[in-house]
Design a protein around this motif. Structure first.
Motif, PDB file in Angstrom:
ATOM      1  N   TYR A 199      97.638  46.450  58.000  1.00  0.00           N
ATOM      2  CA  TYR A 199      96.187  46.385  57.800  1.00  0.00           C
ATOM      3  C   TYR A 199      95.845  45.136  57.002  1.00  0.00           C
ATOM      4  O   TYR A 199      96.381  44.917  55.920  1.00  0.00           O
ATOM      5  N   SER A 205      82.577  45.542  58.941  1.00  0.00           N
ATOM      6  CA  SER A 205      82.215  46.655  59.815  1.00  0.00           C
ATOM      7  C   SER A 205      80.751  47.013  59.579  1.00  0.00           C
ATOM      8  O   SER A 205      80.218  46.839  58.479  1.00  0.00           O
ATOM      9  N   SER A 209      82.777  49.983  56.007  1.00  0.00           N
ATOM     10  CA  SER A 209      84.192  50.263  55.804  1.00  0.00           C
ATOM     11  C   SER A 209      85.026  49.396  56.748  1.00  0.00           C
ATOM     12  O   SER A 209      84.890  49.490  57.973  1.00  0.00           O
ATOM     13  N   THR A 210      85.868  48.548  56.177  1.00  0.00           N
ATOM     14  CA  THR A 210      86.721  47.687  57.000  1.00  0.00           C
ATOM     15  C   THR A 210      87.852  48.448  57.651  1.00  0.00           C
ATOM     16  O   THR A 210      88.474  47.951  58.599  1.00  0.00           O
ATOM     17  N   TYR A 211      88.140  49.663  57.159  1.00  0.00           N
ATOM     18  CA  TYR A 211      89.215  50.453  57.756  1.00  0.00           C
ATOM     19  C   TYR A 211      88.873  50.879  59.186  1.00  0.00           C
ATOM     20  O   TYR A 211      89.765  51.097  59.998  1.00  0.00           O
ATOM     21  N   LYS A 212      87.586  50.993  59.486  1.00  0.00           N
ATOM     22  CA  LYS A 212      87.170  51.445  60.814  1.00  0.00           C
ATOM     23  C   LYS A 212      87.155  50.328  61.841  1.00  0.00           C
ATOM     24  O   LYS A 212      87.012  50.603  63.037  1.00  0.00           O
ATOM     25  N   ASN A 213      87.262  49.086  61.385  1.00  0.00           N
ATOM     26  CA  ASN A 213      87.255  47.945  62.299  1.00  0.00           C
ATOM     27  C   ASN A 213      88.669  47.716  62.811  1.00  0.00           C
ATOM     28  O   ASN A 213      89.567  47.341  62.046  1.00  0.00           O
ATOM     29  N   TRP A 217      93.538  45.691  62.156  1.00  0.00           N
ATOM     30  CA  TRP A 217      94.797  46.413  62.305  1.00  0.00           C
ATOM     31  C   TRP A 217      95.693  45.717  63.328  1.00  0.00           C
ATOM     32  O   TRP A 217      95.225  45.177  64.331  1.00  0.00           O
TER      33      TRP A 217
END
Length: 423
Positions: A199, A205, A209-213, A217
């Motif tokens: 990551y 995003s 939340s950048t985790y959802k983009n 990844w």
């Protein structure tokens, strides 16, 4: 008198030259890197595609020295620039002073980097405890002309590593919650299969939340055979989906072969020599919408191969869609050793060939197993079967070739052992 007349001739021998550069210098700082960026054959491919391939019309000079009185410290100095003076290009110089706590363990160290360009002064440190598998590291730019990003204020990280698992993260203490961590990774090995994800929050995003983009990844899967020591053949094939926008397929193979020696300068009992042949291929293809502006080419590839004929000569070549490069290197195993390399690059877009040169002086990696030392020579029972019944004679303890294939490197010089049992 009878014993002198009936003296048995010496057994036939196969020479085992050292590799030009093993372990690679990049392996000394791998505890500062994400395991995702080093595994899947990436470190081997990087060395194959870059080492001794000088930039066209440029030169490189490198000095790597270690004092005799204190082998825990060493110094690396680099000087590079254009062969012809150009106003837009300057000669760049940098130096690295390193302290390592354990001579046989490069994972705990501290170094200082100085350069004529940014960062002007940088400190890096790593501490790893093999008993527990935990480690910590930090990269701190101390002097910069201008600090632009939060990474310019330093990076710290934690990691855990075992033979089958590597997990860790690098954080920027002054970064916002959307910029930290700098990267995080998880890699697992199951037999010959290695899988991993990484990551890196480089894209925002809509929801905050950048985790959802998915562009942040990457995922990879690799199949590998071999111990990682240059004495054993190895094979690695990898498929990677980088940032959900680029598909990368790579292949790397290290081959250890024996050929007969036809050299009148060698003794009669020398019947063969070990050669090292490396081959690598990498294909990158864009899989997302080409209208997006992330500067990724639609498709590109590169193929490279190298052949080390003996301890003195190395020949390498690589081919890409726009250019081809051929490199030749000569190494003398004095103390310190001296290496001279020349590369020729053919730019097919303009039909021009340019040359690059490099000079290296080094005493960091000792070649105690070179041809001059009879303790590290492969013995063969006959000239007809060079590949059968090979015995490694390390000191007083003979070691069969099967031991090396099984991963038993206790009697092998540390320069020829695998990089470590840490994934």
């Amino acid at each position: 008198m009878g014993n002198l007349m009936n003296k048995e001739p010496p057994p036939p021998m196969v020479l085992v030259p050292p590799l030009f550069d093993f372990p690679p210098l990049a392996a000394r700082t791998r505890m500062l890197e994400s395991s995702y960026n080093i595994l899947f054959g990436k470190l081997a491919l990087k060395c194959l595609f870059e080492d001794y391939f000088e930039e066209a019309s440029h030169f490189t000079t490198r000095i790597m020295l270690k004092p005799i009185d204190d082998p825990h410290v060493d110094f690396i100095g680099n000087l590079s620039g254009p062969l012809n003076h150009k106003p837009e290009e300057n000669i760049v110089g940098n130096a690295l002073f390193r302290w390592q706590s354990d001579l046989d363990d490069p994972h705990s160290f501290m170094d200082l980097f100085v350069s004529s360009s940014d960062p002007i002064l940088q400190m890096r440190s790593s501490a790893y405890y093999p008993k527990y598998g935990f480690g910590a590291f930090g990269i701190f730019p101390l002097l910069l002309r201008k600090r632009i990003s939060t990474e310019d204020y330093g990076v710290v990280g934690l990691r855990y590593g075992s033979e089958n698992l590597s997990v860790g993260a690098a954080l920027m203490p002054l970064a916002s919650k959307y910029e930290s961590p700098k990267h995080a990774w998880l890699v697992s090995k199951m037999g010959r299969l290695t899988v991993g994800v990484q990551y890196e929050p480089q894209y925002g995003s809509k929801g905050g939340s950048t985790y959802k983009n998915l562009m942040n990844w990457s995922a990879a899967a690799g199949y590998g055979v071999g111990s990682g020591s240059p004495l054993s053949p190895s094979f690695n094939f990898c498929l990677e989906l980088a940032k959900t926008s680029q598909f990368i397929a790579s292949f790397y193979q290290h081959v250890v072969v024996q050929r007969r020696v036809k050299n009148p300068l060698e003794e009669n009992e020398i019947v063969g020599i070990t050669n090292y042949i490396d081959f690598g291929f990498e294909l990158q293809t864009r899989v997302d919408d080409p209208k997006t502006s992330n500067n990724i080419p639609d498709s590109t590839f590169q193929v490279a191969a190298s052949w080390q004929a003996n301890k003195n000569f190395l020949l390498k070549g690589k081919v890409g869609p726009l250019s081809s490069t051929l490199a030749f290197a000569f190494k003398s195993w004095w103390k310190p050793s001296f290496t001279f390399n020349i590369s020729a690059t053919r730019d097919r877009t303009i039909g021009k060939t340019s040359y690059g040169f490099g000079i290296r002086i080094e005493n960091l990696r000792e070649a105690s197993y070179q041809r001059a030392d009879p303790n590290f020579v492969m013995l063969t029972p006959s000239k007809e079967h060079l590949a059968e019944g090979i015995i490694w004679k390390i000191g007083k303890r003979p070691m069969m070739q099967s031991d090396v294939n099984a991963g038993n490197f206790d009697g092998v010089p540390r320069e020829l052992r695998p990089l470590g049992k840490i994934l």
